[in-house]
Design an enzyme around this catalytic site. Structure first.
Site, PDB file in Angstrom:
ATOM      1  N   GLU A  74      34.176   2.024   2.861  1.00 48.76           N
ATOM      2  CA  GLU A  74      34.823   3.223   4.363  1.00 48.76           C
ATOM      3  C   GLU A  74      36.181   3.712   4.007  1.00 48.76           C
ATOM      4  O   GLU A  74      36.948   4.282   3.755  1.00 48.76           O
ATOM      5  CB  GLU A  74      34.780   2.197   5.079  1.00 48.76           C
ATOM      6  CG  GLU A  74      34.979   2.582   6.988  1.00 48.76           C
ATOM      7  CD  GLU A  74      34.737   2.487   7.663  1.00 48.76           C
ATOM      8  OE1 GLU A  74      34.818   3.022   8.840  1.00 48.76           O
ATOM      9  OE2 GLU A  74      33.943   0.970   8.045  1.00 48.76           O
ATOM     10  N   LEU A 100      58.362  22.239   9.601  1.00 49.24           N
ATOM     11  CA  LEU A 100      58.794  24.317   8.838  1.00 49.24           C
ATOM     12  C   LEU A 100      58.275  24.663   9.699  1.00 49.24           C
ATOM     13  O   LEU A 100      58.439  25.881   9.083  1.00 49.24           O
ATOM     14  CB  LEU A 100      58.662  23.448   7.396  1.00 49.24           C
ATOM     15  CG  LEU A 100      59.299  22.732   7.358  1.00 49.24           C
ATOM     16  CD1 LEU A 100      58.835  22.026   5.165  1.00 49.24           C
ATOM     17  CD2 LEU A 100      60.751  23.202   6.476  1.00 49.24           C
TER      18      LEU A 100
END
Length: 382
Positions: free
Chosen positions: A245, A340
């Protein structure tokens, strides 16, 4: 860096998944995102193509490929397409291994054909309002009553619980004051059982198409034939499966990190500031160069862990290290990628915004970063 994780069979499977996503998911994904849910028939469509049943034995209609790398391909292609398919990752990477690892012959005959075809969709109910990562503190009880268990309690943060036909419920069947981990069992609760209620769908910051719900159990009579594995032995089963998991979370984290970088490289080449592309500024180049290096390091670590899992050698400590590093890299990189993008990065129309929102939970579910550090520190004798 050249990856050596996959064979040609995996790459052929990748093309099948990629084509399905482009044809059946991407054109309607925005509708699903706004609805906050994928349609239930998505999973039967995946079943018809053989995508959802690769780990199920061939005699039950599955692919007979007990190879986790096929699950990796699915996650990578979903990240590439900037989509999440509800709780499919949890179904395939977390829940199905409990069935394939613990189901007896009668249970296999009952459930495996539906798991292979997508007619049966699953969830696992571990977390409770008062337990969080402390599985030993589970308070939901299951008392034996003849050929049934009487199940009572509540669960929360259950991924896939809205659509699930079968829910593996972790419940306390006995109490040992000396050992809180003892006495936990796994019961398979079926949709429609009297007293089993699917509660409200929880609104989340990210993962918009992934249904996350509350479940409650009020005197639910669960047949003893629905006991998965041995009574009282659930904690050891949970411990074994938690490694996969946690690795699965790292797989998604790295795949989404790579996608965020690719999206950002394309964006800064096209976006102009002060009369020239953002990509021409040294800061942009240095930021993306650093992100690319971090991403490659995470990918190499992840591929080594996947190789270990496939070989049956991945330890709980190595899984914890992989999840910790890969999800922390994801958090840093996706945040810088959004920066950005400037103001547009904050707008949901742009995939980077969704990747940013989705990334935050990877350091929480499957065990928080703090829990991962605790596991790792114990291995150091601390």
């Amino acid at each position: 860096m050249r990856r050596t994780l996959f064979t040609q069979d995996h790459e052929d499977f990748r093309l099948l998944v990629r084509d399905f996503l482009a044809r059946e998911v991407v054109p309607v994904y925005e509708e699903w995102r706004r609805a906050g849910l994928v349609p239930r028939e998505l999973f039967t469509s995946l079943g018809k193509l053989g995508i959802i049943g690769t780990a199920i034995p061939e005699e039950y209609g599955g692919g007979g490929q007990d190879d986790y790398r096929y699950n990796v391909v699915i996650q990578e292609e979903c990240a590439r397409a900037c989509v999440t398919l509800g709780g499919l990752r949890t179904h395939l990477d977390v829940v199905v291994p409990y069935f394939t690892g613990l189901a007896n012959a009668a249970q296999q005959a009952r459930w495996f054909p539906g798991l292979a075809s997508g007619e049966l969709y699953t969830a696992i109910a571990m977390s409770e309002p008062g337990t969080g990562s402390d599985l030993a503190g589970i308070a939901t009880t299951a008392v034996r009553d003849g050929d049934h268990y009487l199940l009572n309690g509540s669960k929360t943060f259950i991924t896939g619980g809205h659509h699930a036909d079968l829910v593996i419920v972790v419940a306390r069947t006995s109490t040992d004051p000396e050992n809180r981990r003892a006495g936990l069992s796994l019961l398979v609760v079926e949709k429609g059982m009297p007293g089993f209620t699917v509660g409200r769908k929880l609104e989340k910051i990210g993962l918009a198409t992934q249904d996350t719900v509350e479940l409650s159990f009020a005197d639910v009579r669960v047949p003893a034939a629905n006991l998965l594995g041995e009574e009282g032995a659930a904690f050891s089963s949970l411990g074994r499966n938690l490694a996969q998991e946690r690795l699965a979370i790292a797989v998604g984290a790295v795949a989404q990190t790579r996608t965020a970088i690719d999206l950002t490289v394309s964006y800064v080449r096209e976006r102009t500031v002060f009369g020239k592309p953002v990509a021409h500024f040294q800061n942009t180049k240095f930021e993306l160069a650093a992100m690319a290096a971090e991403s490659e390091a995470a990918q190499a670590m992840l591929d080594a862990a996947v190789t270990g899992l496939v070989a049956g050698e991945l330890s709980a400590v190595d899984a914890a290290k992989t999840k910790l590093f890969c999800t922390e890299v994801q958090g840093r990189v996706v945040d810088r990628c959004l920066q950005l993008h400037g103001g547009y990065g904050y707008i949901l129309e742009y995939p980077i915004a969704r990747l940013y929102a989705d990334a935050r939970v990877t350091r929480i579910y499957g065990g928080t970063s703090e829990v991962m550090k605790t596991i790792i520190s114990r291995s150091l004798g601390l």
